[in-house]
Design a protein around this motif. Structure first.
Motif, short mmCIF file in Angstrom:
data_model
loop_
_atom_site.label_atom_id
_atom_site.label_comp_id
_atom_site.label_asym_id
_atom_site.label_seq_id
_atom_site.Cartn_x
_atom_site.Cartn_y
_atom_site.Cartn_z
N TYR A 16 5.17 -8.55 1.08
CA TYR A 16 5.21 -7.34 -0.10
C TYR A 16 6.10 -7.74 -1.17
O TYR A 16 6.01 -7.38 -2.20
N LEU A 66 7.31 -10.56 -2.16
CA LEU A 66 6.63 -11.50 -3.06
C LEU A 66 5.86 -10.96 -4.12
O LEU A 66 5.65 -11.32 -5.41
N VAL A 67 4.80 -10.00 -3.70
CA VAL A 67 3.84 -9.32 -4.65
C VAL A 67 4.66 -8.59 -5.71
O VAL A 67 4.10 -8.59 -6.67
N ILE A 107 6.25 -10.97 -8.39
CA ILE A 107 5.10 -11.79 -9.11
C ILE A 107 4.58 -10.64 -9.93
O ILE A 107 4.45 -10.96 -11.23
N ALA A 108 4.48 -9.58 -9.71
CA ALA A 108 4.04 -8.34 -10.52
C ALA A 108 5.02 -8.01 -11.42
O ALA A 108 4.67 -7.82 -12.59
N ASP A 161 4.87 -10.54 -13.82
CA ASP A 161 3.80 -10.43 -14.82
C ASP A 161 4.05 -9.52 -15.83
O ASP A 161 3.43 -9.84 -16.94
N THR A 210 3.52 -10.22 -19.80
CA THR A 210 2.66 -9.41 -20.76
C THR A 210 3.18 -8.37 -21.67
O THR A 210 2.41 -7.87 -22.55
#
Lengths: 548, 31
Positions: free
Chosen positions: B17, B19-20, B23-24, B27, B31
Motif C-alpha cells: 500500500y 508503494l502505491v 508512486i501516486a 505521479d 503531472t
C-alpha cells in the motif's frame, strides 16, 4: 527421444485455440456493465477507477484472501469437511501456504493429501480462481490505459467477469473432462484397501477434479497430492497429460492477443506473441536435446544408451516430461509431471531460465505484464540508439516510466539473488539441501526462482518446511507478485495520460520484426547478464563435474 | 507465533500500500 509429437500437438492446439478464446475474453471483459453484472455485484460496477484506486482495490481483496486462507488453515482441525481428522497447520506453514495461493504461486511445502482437509482444499481452490482473475484484471486495466482511456475500469467488475465468465465455465468443462479420464471427485473419506500381503493401505482421494481444472487453467499449479501431476489420480492417462499441457498454455497465450485487441494494437500483439513463442520453443528444444542424453549416474552401464528415465512417469512417454517442464515454468504454472530434481543438469537449467525470464507467456495476465516492462526498456534502448525520444504506442516514454520499469525489472533478480546469498552459505539453506555441491546450490536457486517468479514448482531435494524457508519464500512471493503489478499499472496510466503523438516515417514501429528482434535481445541479454553467475555455479558446474 | 505470522503477512501488504502511495505522490509531482 520418442514422442516428439507431444510438443507439436501442444503448441499447435494451444496457439489455435488461444485466438478465439482471446476474442471471447475481450468481449466479456472489456464491455460496458451489463444488467447481470449490476445484479450480481451491485452499482459499484459503474464506478470507474484511476490506477492508484485500482491498485488499492486489488490489494484489499488480496489481503482478505490471505486472511481467509490463513485463518482456515490454522483452524482446519475444528472446521467441517474433515472426514480424515486432519490437524490444523502450524503458523509458518499456514502463512506460507496462504501467501502462496493468494499470489497465484502455489508453492507447496506440504503434501495436500497428508495435511489438508477437504474444506481447506476447497478454500485453496477458490483462491486459485480469484488469484488468476486478479492477474487478468490487472492486464485488462493496463491495456485500457495504453489505449488512452482516462480511467482503467473497475477492479471488482473486472475480477467478477474474469472469474464468472472466463475461468468458471472453462474450469467446469475441464473438471468434467478430468472426471471422464478417471480423476476422483468425491467428499468421502480416504479409501482403505487390503493388500495381497494382508496389510491395509490408505488411499487418499477427495474433490480432486475440480481442484485440478483451475490449477491448470489459471497457471496456479498447486497439486491436490504431493507428487502433483505425476500422481495417477491427478493425471491418469496419456491424453489427460496432453490435455493438461494444453490447458497450461491456453489463457497465458490468449492474454497476449486480448491485450493487443483492447489496446487497439493487434499487430503489435502478433510480434510480442512471436517473441514469446521463440523463447518457449528454444527452451523446449534445448530441454529435449539435453534430456535425450543418459543420466550421468548411469554412465558406462548397458542402459546408458537410453535417454534419462529417472524421475519420469513412463506411461506418458519420455518426451512428455521435457515439454511439461518448460511449459509449466515458462507460464508460471508450477505443476509437475516428473521430478525436476532428476533432470540432467543442463535440462534442469531450462526451467530456471524460464522462471528468470518469466515472459514466455508467463502467468495468466501477468506474463504479458512482465513483457510490457521489457517492451518499455526495449523501446527506450531503440530510441536511444537512433537518437529519438522513445515512444510506445504513440506515447513518449520519459524518466518516471523508465525509473519504475527498471526498478521493477531489477527487483526480480534482487529477490532471487538476495535470497540465495542469504541461504546458500548459512544453516538456513545448507542443512536443508539433500545433495551436496552444485546440485545443492541448484536446489536453493530453484526454490527462490520459483517463489519470486510466482511459479510454484519445486526442484525438490530440499527440506523446505522450516520457519526460515516459509518466511523467506513467503515474502519473496508477496513482493514478486504485487510490485510487478503495481508499477506497470502506474507506468501504463502515466503513458495513457500523455498526448498521443502522430506516427510518421521516423517512428520506431512496435509491430515490426525489427522491434521483435530488439525485444528478444533485450529479454535474453538482461536475463543472461543478471543470472549467468548462478547458472554457471549451479547446473553448468554440475554438468561439467559429471561429464569429465 | 500465530500472531507474528499474521502480522508478517499484513505488514507485507502494508508495504505494498505504501508503494502505491509513494508512486501516486510522485505521479502528482510530475503531472
Amino acid at each position: 527421444m520418442t514422442g516428439g509429437a507431444v510438443p507439436l500437438i501442444v503448441v499447435l492446439v494451444s496457439t489455435s485455440v488461444s485466438w478465439p478464446l482471446a476474442l471471447y475474453m475481450r468481449r466479456v471483459l472489456d464491455s460496458t456493465p451489463a444488467k447481470t453484472d449490476r445484479c450480481l455485484i451491485g452499482n459499484s460496477s459503474e464506478t470507474e477507477q484511476g490506477w492508484a484506486s485500482y491498485c488499492c482495490s486489488l490489494l484489499t481483496l488480496n489481503v482478505l484472501m490471505f486472511l481467509l486462507g490463513y485463518v482456515v488453515l490454522t483452524t482446519q482441525g475444528r472446521l467441517p469437511l474433515n472426514p480424515d481428522g486432519k490437524a490444523s497447520l502450524g503458523p509458518s506453514l499456514a502463512f506460507h501456504t496462504a501467501i502462496s495461493f493468494t499470489t497465484n504461486t502455489d508453492l507447496q511445502h506440504y503434501s495436500g493429501e497428508a495435511l489438508l482437509s477437504y474444506f481447506s482444499q476447497l478454500v485453496l481452490m477458490w483462491l486459485q480462481f480469484v488469484s488468476a482473475a486478479t492477474g487478468i484484471a490487472a492486464l485488462v486495466a493496463i491495456a485500457r490505459a495504453l489505449a488512452g482511456r482516462r480511467t482503467l475500469g473497475n477492479f471488482y467488475l473486472d475480477l467478477f467477469r474474469a472469474t464468472v465468465y472466463v475461468l468458471l465455465p472453462m474450469a467446469i468443462m475441464w473438471a468434467l473432462f478430468l472426471v471422464l479420464c478417471g480423476v476422483p471427485m468425491t467428499f468421502q473419506a480416504a479409501a482403505i484397501a487390503r493388500t495381497l500381503e494382508g496389510t491395509t493401505q490408505t488411499i487418499a482421494r477427495g474433490p480432486v477434479a475440480s481442484f485440478l481444472a483451475i490449477k491448470q487453467l489459471g497457471t496456479n499449479g498447486g497439486g491436490y497430492f504431493g507428487p502433483n501431476c505425476a500422481h495417477p489420480f491427478e493425471n491418469p492417462t496419456y491424453w489427460s497429460n496432453v490435455a493438461s499441457s494444453i490447458a497450461i498454455l491456453l489463457i497465458p497465450m490468449a492474454s497476449v492477443w486480448m491485450f493487443g485487441r483492447i489496446a487497439g494494437r493487434a499487430r503489435h500483439a502478433v510480434v510480442v506473441f512471436a517473441v514469446m513463442l521463440i523463447i518457449y520453443l528454444g527452451l523446449i528444444g534445448a530441454a529435449f536435446t539435453f534430456e535425450s542424453q543418459p543420466s550421468p549416474a548411469l554412465a558406462g552401464l548397458q542402459v546408458a544408451d537410453l535417454p534419462n528415465l529417472e524421475g519420469k512417469e513412463l506411461r506418458f512417454g519420455v518426451a512428455a516430461s521435457p515439454t511439461w517442464v518448460v511449459s509449466t515454468t515458462a507460464t508460471s504454472n508450477g505443476s509437475v509431471n516428473s521430478m525436476h530434481d532428476s533432470l540432467n543438469p543442463l535440462t534442469g537449467l531450462m526451467p530456471m531460465i524460464a522462471m528468470w525470464l518469466n515472459v514466455a507467456f508467463g502467468g495468466v495476465g501477468v506474463g504479458m505484464i512482465n513483457m510490457f516492462l521489457f517492451i518499455v526498456v526495449a523501446v527506450f534502448l531503440a530510441g536511444m540508439m537512433v537518437g529519438r525520444t522513445p515512444e510506445y504506442l504513440a506515447r513518449k516514454i520519459e524518466t518516471p516510466e523508465m525509473r519504475l520499469a527498471l526498478l521493477t525489472l531489477l527487483l526480480h533478480p534482487l529477490l532471487i539473488l538476495g535470497g540465495v546469498a542469504v541461504f546458500a552459505p548459512t544453516d538456513w539453506g545448507r542443512t536443508t539441501v539433500l545433495n551436496p555441491g552444485s546440485h545443492g546450490l541448484s536446489e536453493i536457486v530453484y526454490e527462490f526462482s520459483s517463489a519470486v517468479a510466482n511459479n510454484g514448482s519445486g526442484f525438490e531435494g530440499l527440506r523446505d518446511n522450516t520457519v526460515p524457508w516459509n518466511v523467506a519464500t513467503g515474502l519473496a512471493m508477496l513482493f514478486g507478485r504485487f510490485v510487478p503489478i503495481i508499477a506497470p499499472l502506474a507506468i501504463a496510466a502515466s503513458l495513457g495520460r500523455k498526448k498521443a503523438t502522430s506516427e510518421g516515417p521516423g517512428t520506431f514501429r512496435t509491430d515490426s520484426w525489427m522491434f521483435g528482434t530488439i525485444l528478444l535481445a533485450t529479454v535474453l541479454i538482461v536475463g543472461a547478464l543478471l543470472f549467468l553467475p548462478l547458472a554457471v555455479l549451479g547446473p553448468v558446474a554440475e554438468h561439467l563435474s559429471t561429464s569429465f | 507465533m500465530w500472531i507474528a505470522m499474521l502480522l508478517l503477512g499484513l505488514g507485507g501488504f502494508s508495504l505494498l500500500y505504501g508503494l502505491v502511495n509513494i508512486i501516486a505522490e510522485q505521479d502528482k509531482d510530475v503531472t
